[in-house]
Design a protein around this motif. Structure first.
Motif, short mmCIF file in Angstrom:
data_model
loop_
_atom_site.label_atom_id
_atom_site.label_comp_id
_atom_site.label_asym_id
_atom_site.label_seq_id
_atom_site.Cartn_x
_atom_site.Cartn_y
_atom_site.Cartn_z
N UNK A 294 8.37 1.95 -3.48
CA UNK A 294 8.86 3.09 -2.72
C UNK A 294 10.35 2.94 -2.47
N UNK A 295 11.04 4.06 -2.37
CA UNK A 295 12.44 4.02 -1.97
C UNK A 295 12.49 4.01 -0.45
N UNK A 296 13.03 2.93 0.14
CA UNK A 296 13.06 2.82 1.59
C UNK A 296 14.36 3.41 2.14
N UNK A 297 14.52 3.47 3.47
CA UNK A 297 15.80 3.91 4.04
C UNK A 297 16.95 3.01 3.57
N UNK A 298 18.15 3.57 3.57
CA UNK A 298 19.32 2.88 3.04
C UNK A 298 19.59 1.54 3.71
N UNK A 299 19.34 1.44 5.02
CA UNK A 299 19.66 0.19 5.73
C UNK A 299 18.85 -0.99 5.20
N UNK B 274 12.17 -6.84 8.39
CA UNK B 274 10.74 -6.53 8.41
C UNK B 274 10.56 -5.03 8.20
N UNK B 275 9.49 -4.66 7.53
CA UNK B 275 9.16 -3.25 7.32
C UNK B 275 8.40 -2.72 8.54
N UNK B 276 8.26 -1.39 8.66
CA UNK B 276 7.41 -0.87 9.74
C UNK B 276 6.05 -1.56 9.70
N UNK C 13 0.85 -1.20 0.00
CA UNK C 13 0.00 0.00 0.00
C UNK C 13 0.88 1.24 0.00
N UNK C 14 0.24 2.40 -0.22
CA UNK C 14 0.96 3.67 -0.18
C UNK C 14 0.52 4.44 1.06
N UNK C 15 1.49 4.87 1.85
CA UNK C 15 1.15 5.69 3.02
C UNK C 15 2.32 6.59 3.39
N UNK C 16 2.05 7.57 4.21
CA UNK C 16 3.09 8.51 4.62
C UNK C 16 3.94 7.88 5.73
N UNK C 17 5.21 7.68 5.44
CA UNK C 17 6.11 7.10 6.42
C UNK C 17 7.41 7.86 6.37
N UNK C 18 7.95 8.17 7.52
CA UNK C 18 9.21 8.91 7.57
C UNK C 18 10.33 8.11 6.90
#
Length: 238
Positions: A134-139, A226-228, A115-120
């Motif tokens: 989506x482009x996730x954090x580098x880690x 795991x993702x948020x 899904x698409x949602x606002x995540x820091x």
């Protein structure tokens, strides 16, 4: 099975490794037959003169899973990646014999999610055929591994990947900033039935086909992260 430590070191140091003879002629034939007999009218299938692609490949064609995850491949995943890795993305690419499909140097910077949602620290977002990327954090990107299974002999004349060794260790590396006075290009020729392991942050591209030979590749990505909790991998498969 061959000693895998050498390939593990290559993957860590250079961002890629090529291992041939992972699938037998018979296994490649069986995988090819399953692909040949599928219904290609679905939204996740893309067909043009230059490219035939199936997104969510393992989801769309579940009968191919047992053929792909043979003992050799399972051993490689366990010993090179680790015990806790699972599938997060799968695509089938077919560059036909007359393909003019050319891919400029890039890193694989997005993941497929449900899904698409606002995540820091997650963004930018794209949507293709109701699939969210989506482009996730580098880690998260740094922990992903890719396996590319080759169903045909592939060299520089039919679109083998060209890569910049060690570029995976430089974070987000914009192709327009490549300094060719310090970087070198390596062409990754792979035999039919062989595989290429790579890190998605490795800068890679491919040239047009010039020898009239097709190039079929199954591209599978793996993670142990795991993702948020409000977000899920769209193709998660143990």
């Amino acid at each position: 099975m061959i000693n895998l430590q050498t390939y593990k070191n290559e993957l860590t140091d250079n961002g890629f490794a090529v291992i041939n003879n992972i699938f037998s002629e018979e296994e490649i034939k069986n995988i090819s037959e399953v692909i040949l007999n599928i219904d290609t009218s679905k939204d996740t299938f893309r067909k043009s003169e230059d490219l035939f692609a199936i997104r969510q490949f393992l989801k769309e064609i579940p009968e191919v899973k047992d053929l792909i995850f043979n003992e050799n491949l399972r051993t490689i995943i366990r010993e090179i990646f680790g015990e806790n890795y699972f599938v997060i993305k799968s695509i089938y690419f077919d560059k036909p014999e007359k393909s003019n499909w050319y891919v400029a140097y890039h890193q694989d910077l997005t993941i497929s999610v449900d899904k698409k949602l606002q995540l820091e620290n997650f963004g930018p977002w794209t949507t293709k055929q109701n699939q969210f990327a989506v482009q996730p954090p580098l880690y998260i990107l740094e922990n992903i591994f890719t396996i590319r299974i080759h169903l045909d002999d592939t060299d520089e004349n039919n679109g083998a990947l060209k890569v910049i060794p060690k570029s995976h260790a430089k974070g987000i590396y914009r192709p327009e900033t490549i300094d060719w006075t310090i970087e070198t290009e390596t062409m990754c020729s792979i035999e039919k039935g062989g595989i290429m392991l790579m890190k998605p942050l490795l800068l890679h591209g491919s040239n047009r086909t010039t020898n009239g030979k097709k190039r079929r590749v199954i591209h599978i990505e793996f993670s142990d992260r795991e993702l948020p909790e409000q977000l899920q991998w769209s193709e998660r498969m143990n």
